[in-house]
Design a protein around this motif. Structure first.
Motif, PDB file in Angstrom:
ATOM      1  N   LEU A   1       0.828  -1.214   0.000  1.00 17.84           N
ATOM      2  CA  LEU A   1       0.000   0.000   0.000  1.00 17.84           C
ATOM      3  C   LEU A   1       0.858   1.258   0.000  1.00 17.84           C
ATOM      4  O   LEU A   1       1.905   1.312   0.646  1.00 17.84           O
ATOM      5  N   ALA A   2       0.389   2.260  -0.735  1.00 18.30           N
ATOM      6  CA  ALA A   2       1.042   3.565  -0.700  1.00 18.30           C
ATOM      7  C   ALA A   2       0.549   4.384   0.478  1.00 18.30           C
ATOM      8  O   ALA A   2       1.279   5.209   1.024  1.00 18.30           O
ATOM      9  N   ALA A   3      -0.726   4.187   0.871  1.00 17.54           N
ATOM     10  CA  ALA A   3      -1.300   4.956   1.969  1.00 17.54           C
ATOM     11  C   ALA A   3      -2.629   4.340   2.384  1.00 17.54           C
ATOM     12  O   ALA A   3      -3.218   3.527   1.661  1.00 17.54           O
ATOM     13  N   VAL A   4      -3.104   4.762   3.544  1.00 16.88           N
ATOM     14  CA  VAL A   4      -4.430   4.401   4.032  1.00 16.88           C
ATOM     15  C   VAL A   4      -5.228   5.681   4.199  1.00 16.88           C
ATOM     16  O   VAL A   4      -4.766   6.630   4.853  1.00 16.88           O
TER      17      VAL A   4
ATOM     18  N   ARG B   1      -3.954   2.403  14.187  1.00 14.13           N
ATOM     19  CA  ARG B   1      -3.251   1.201  14.625  1.00 14.13           C
ATOM     20  C   ARG B   1      -2.660   0.464  13.414  1.00 14.13           C
ATOM     21  O   ARG B   1      -1.520  -0.025  13.450  1.00 14.13           O
ATOM     22  N   PHE B   2      -3.412   0.431  12.320  1.00 14.49           N
ATOM     23  CA  PHE B   2      -2.992  -0.265  11.097  1.00 14.49           C
ATOM     24  C   PHE B   2      -1.778   0.413  10.463  1.00 14.49           C
ATOM     25  O   PHE B   2      -0.794  -0.244  10.108  1.00 14.49           O
ATOM     26  N   VAL B   3      -1.826   1.759  10.310  1.00 13.72           N
ATOM     27  CA  VAL B   3      -0.713   2.448   9.641  1.00 13.72           C
ATOM     28  C   VAL B   3       0.558   2.407  10.483  1.00 13.72           C
ATOM     29  O   VAL B   3       1.667   2.391   9.938  1.00 13.72           O
TER      30      VAL B   3
ATOM     31  N   PHE C   1      -0.797   8.149   6.332  1.00  9.55           N
ATOM     32  CA  PHE C   1      -2.231   8.214   6.656  1.00  9.55           C
ATOM     33  C   PHE C   1      -2.836   9.463   6.026  1.00  9.55           C
ATOM     34  O   PHE C   1      -2.269  10.552   6.122  1.00  9.55           O
ATOM     35  N   ILE C   2      -4.009   9.294   5.393  1.00  9.55           N
ATOM     36  CA  ILE C   2      -4.687  10.416   4.734  1.00  9.55           C
ATOM     37  C   ILE C   2      -6.068  10.594   5.363  1.00  9.55           C
ATOM     38  O   ILE C   2      -6.990   9.817   5.074  1.00  9.55           O
ATOM     39  N   PRO C   3      -6.248  11.598   6.232  1.00  4.01           N
ATOM     40  CA  PRO C   3      -7.573  11.862   6.803  1.00  4.01           C
ATOM     41  C   PRO C   3      -8.505  12.394   5.711  1.00  4.01           C
ATOM     42  O   PRO C   3      -8.111  13.248   4.911  1.00  4.01           O
ATOM     43  N   ILE C   4      -9.753  11.904   5.690  1.00  3.04           N
ATOM     44  CA  ILE C   4     -10.689  12.249   4.621  1.00  3.04           C
ATOM     45  C   ILE C   4     -11.931  12.943   5.171  1.00  3.04           C
ATOM     46  O   ILE C   4     -12.506  12.524   6.178  1.00  3.04           O
ATOM     47  N   HIS C   5     -12.337  14.013   4.468  1.00  5.33           N
ATOM     48  CA  HIS C   5     -13.614  14.681   4.732  1.00  5.33           C
ATOM     49  C   HIS C   5     -14.682  13.931   3.939  1.00  5.33           C
ATOM     50  O   HIS C   5     -14.612  13.830   2.717  1.00  5.33           O
ATOM     51  N   HIS C   6     -15.659  13.409   4.647  1.00  3.01           N
ATOM     52  CA  HIS C   6     -16.684  12.552   4.037  1.00  3.01           C
ATOM     53  C   HIS C   6     -17.367  13.209   2.832  1.00  3.01           C
ATOM     54  O   HIS C   6     -17.602  12.555   1.803  1.00  3.01           O
TER      55      HIS C   6
ATOM     56  N   ILE D   1      -1.123  14.408   3.420  1.00  2.00           N
ATOM     57  CA  ILE D   1      -0.581  13.069   3.672  1.00  2.00           C
ATOM     58  C   ILE D   1       0.272  13.130   4.943  1.00  2.00           C
ATOM     59  O   ILE D   1       1.233  13.877   5.008  1.00  2.00           O
ATOM     60  N   LEU D   2      -0.102  12.321   5.924  1.00  2.00           N
ATOM     61  CA  LEU D   2       0.545  12.398   7.236  1.00  2.00           C
ATOM     62  C   LEU D   2       1.379  11.156   7.527  1.00  2.00           C
ATOM     63  O   LEU D   2       1.034  10.053   7.082  1.00  2.00           O
ATOM     64  N   PRO D   3       2.450  11.307   8.301  1.00  2.99           N
ATOM     65  CA  PRO D   3       3.204  10.127   8.750  1.00  2.99           C
ATOM     66  C   PRO D   3       2.354   9.316   9.724  1.00  2.99           C
ATOM     67  O   PRO D   3       1.422   9.849  10.337  1.00  2.99           O
ATOM     68  N   PRO D   4       2.659   8.033   9.897  1.00  2.00           N
ATOM     69  CA  PRO D   4       1.791   7.164  10.701  1.00  2.00           C
ATOM     70  C   PRO D   4       1.736   7.503  12.180  1.00  2.00           C
ATOM     71  O   PRO D   4       0.782   7.131  12.862  1.00  2.00           O
TER      72      PRO D   4
END
Length: 421
Positions: free
Chosen positions: A106-109, A130-132, A139-144, A382-385
């Motif tokens: 994976l490149a990212a979650v 926990r996964f990343v 880790f990429i936080p997403i706005h729904h 894009i954030l570090p884990p």
């Protein structure tokens, strides 16, 4: 009418990209594949999907809580939380196994962190962090709502800017999408969302006891019964008629419908002084007509506010002069009657209407993964884990321009929505 230079400068100052790009040496090779795992738990569906940079769905899984919440008469946050907790690991594992992708590839979650039910968002975020950290992935936080808005770009070549109408069980908004994380908010719901209104009307009509509606959501039940109903039998006013903006109000529609139901219950002997309560499961003879009138009023309200948004965009040069597009998305967007109402408006104003297929309108992991692909491509957010991220149950989308829309005082021409069932 044109926007003042000072206002344009203010928009420019407000527009902030988050270019937080992270890629450790151990993940550079994986990042080149641009494989993204998307995780969605904003409300009552647990979804996960793996996509590549082309938007091809390599694997997906979705656990719906609909049957549980139909039995309880609505979404109970603690119940939704527990069901997410019980199913998220399995759903993610199924998406990965179906795709044939190992976490190391994976490149990212990407995960929904706002807006939504707090208890539901918390489960997805806790699992994802926990996964990343376990697999050392960005880790990429997403706005729904951003994810809903961008889903269409996975299916069609839609260039920015475009107008988007997002309607669901928890939200309704109109915005101009100018970039992956660049939105101008033109209107939003002031009280309850359209999907919530349709669900409450369905519950008030006891449609879950209807043979054809037992396994359907409230909105689906209303749409089904409305096909055989006479929408002219009941007249419900569209709200905010004297408010010349693009915001929405659906609580007033529900109140009108509730009063009509109470009146018809009394007329049909289902409610009286000696029997003030209606026996659960009793169906009005005019349930189809009430469903049709409710659906038409909701569709009309959405169409009128969208019409004003289109006129505002045209007056201010917010959309391209050639082939401007309106994107309709969100769970309520699967309603075919509402789509027809908006088709009338777009054809009249020269816009092209695009709607994702119904399976992509409702909440799912695919749209979250695609949003992650878009952000990964642009290097945005894009954030570090090891970074702690908080979920946000309430989170506006983009720069709020609702005051400017209201100040424009745009009057709508009379439009008759002649929509065949």
């Amino acid at each position: 009418m044109t926007m003042l230079p000072s206002f344009l400068k203010r928009l420019h100052r407000l527009r902030r990209y988050t270019h937080t790009v992270w890629c450790s040496s151990s993940s550079r090779q994986a990042a080149s594949s641009s494989l993204v795992l998307g995780i969605e738990t904003s409300c009552d569906d647990t979804g996960a999907a793996v996509l590549n940079e082309k938007g091809e769905i390599l694997g997906e899984s979705l656990h719906s809580q609909k049957e549980v919440h139909l039995r309880t008469g609505g979404i109970i946050p603690t119940v939704a939380q527990q069901l997410h907790r019980e199913n998220i690991e399995r759903v993610v594992q199924e998406a990965l196994e179906t795709s044939g992708v190992d976490p190391s590839q994976l490149a990212a979650v990407a995960t929904t962190v706002k807006p939504g039910l707090a208890l539901s968002l918390g489960i997805g975020l806790e699992f994802s962090q926990r996964f990343v950290r376990q697999h050392n992935k960005p880790f990429i936080p997403i706005h729904h709502m951003e994810a809903h808005a961008l889903t269409v770009r996975m299916l069609h070549h839609v260039a920015f800017p475009f107008l988007v109408l997002l309607v669901s069980g928890g939200h309704s908004l109109l915005a101009v999408a100018r970039g992956v994380d660049d939105f101008l908010l033109l209107g939003h719901n002031l009280d309850e969302a359209p999907g919530d209104t349709l669900d409450k009307v369905a519950r008030r009509l006891s449609l879950i006891k209807h043979l054809q509606c037992a396994t359907l959501s409230g909105g689906q039940a209303i749409e089904l019964l409305a096909k055989n109903g006479d929408r002219m039998r009941f007249h419900f006013r569209t709200p905010l008629g004297q408010s010349h903006d693009c915001c929405f109000s659906f609580a007033g529609i529900r109140n009108q419908v509730t009063l009509a139901i109470i009146k018809k219950e009394a007329e049909e002997g289902m409610r009286s002084h000696s029997k003030p309560c209606v026996e659960q499961g009793t169906l009005l003879s005019c349930a189809n007509d009430i469903a049709a009138a409710t659906q038409h009023t909701v569709a009309s309200h959405l169409a009128k506010r969208t019409h004003r948004a289109i006129l505002f965009c045209k007056a201010n040069g917010l959309l391209p002069s050639s082939s401007p597009t309106l994107v309709l998305s969100g769970g309520v967007a699967s309603n075919q009657y509402i789509r027809k109402a908006l088709t009338i408006i777009t054809e009249m104003t020269g816009l092209h209407l695009l709607c994702p297929p119904a399976k992509f309108c409702t909440d799912n992991g695919v749209m979250i993964a695609w949003n992650g692909v878009e952000r990964l491509r642009e290097g945005i957010g894009i954030l570090p884990p090891n970074v702690d991220v908080r979920y946000e149950p309430k989170a506006p989308l983009g720069v709020d321009m609702t005051a400017e829309v209201k100040a424009a005082e745009i009057r709508l021409p009379s439009v008759r929505l002649k929509i065949p069932n």
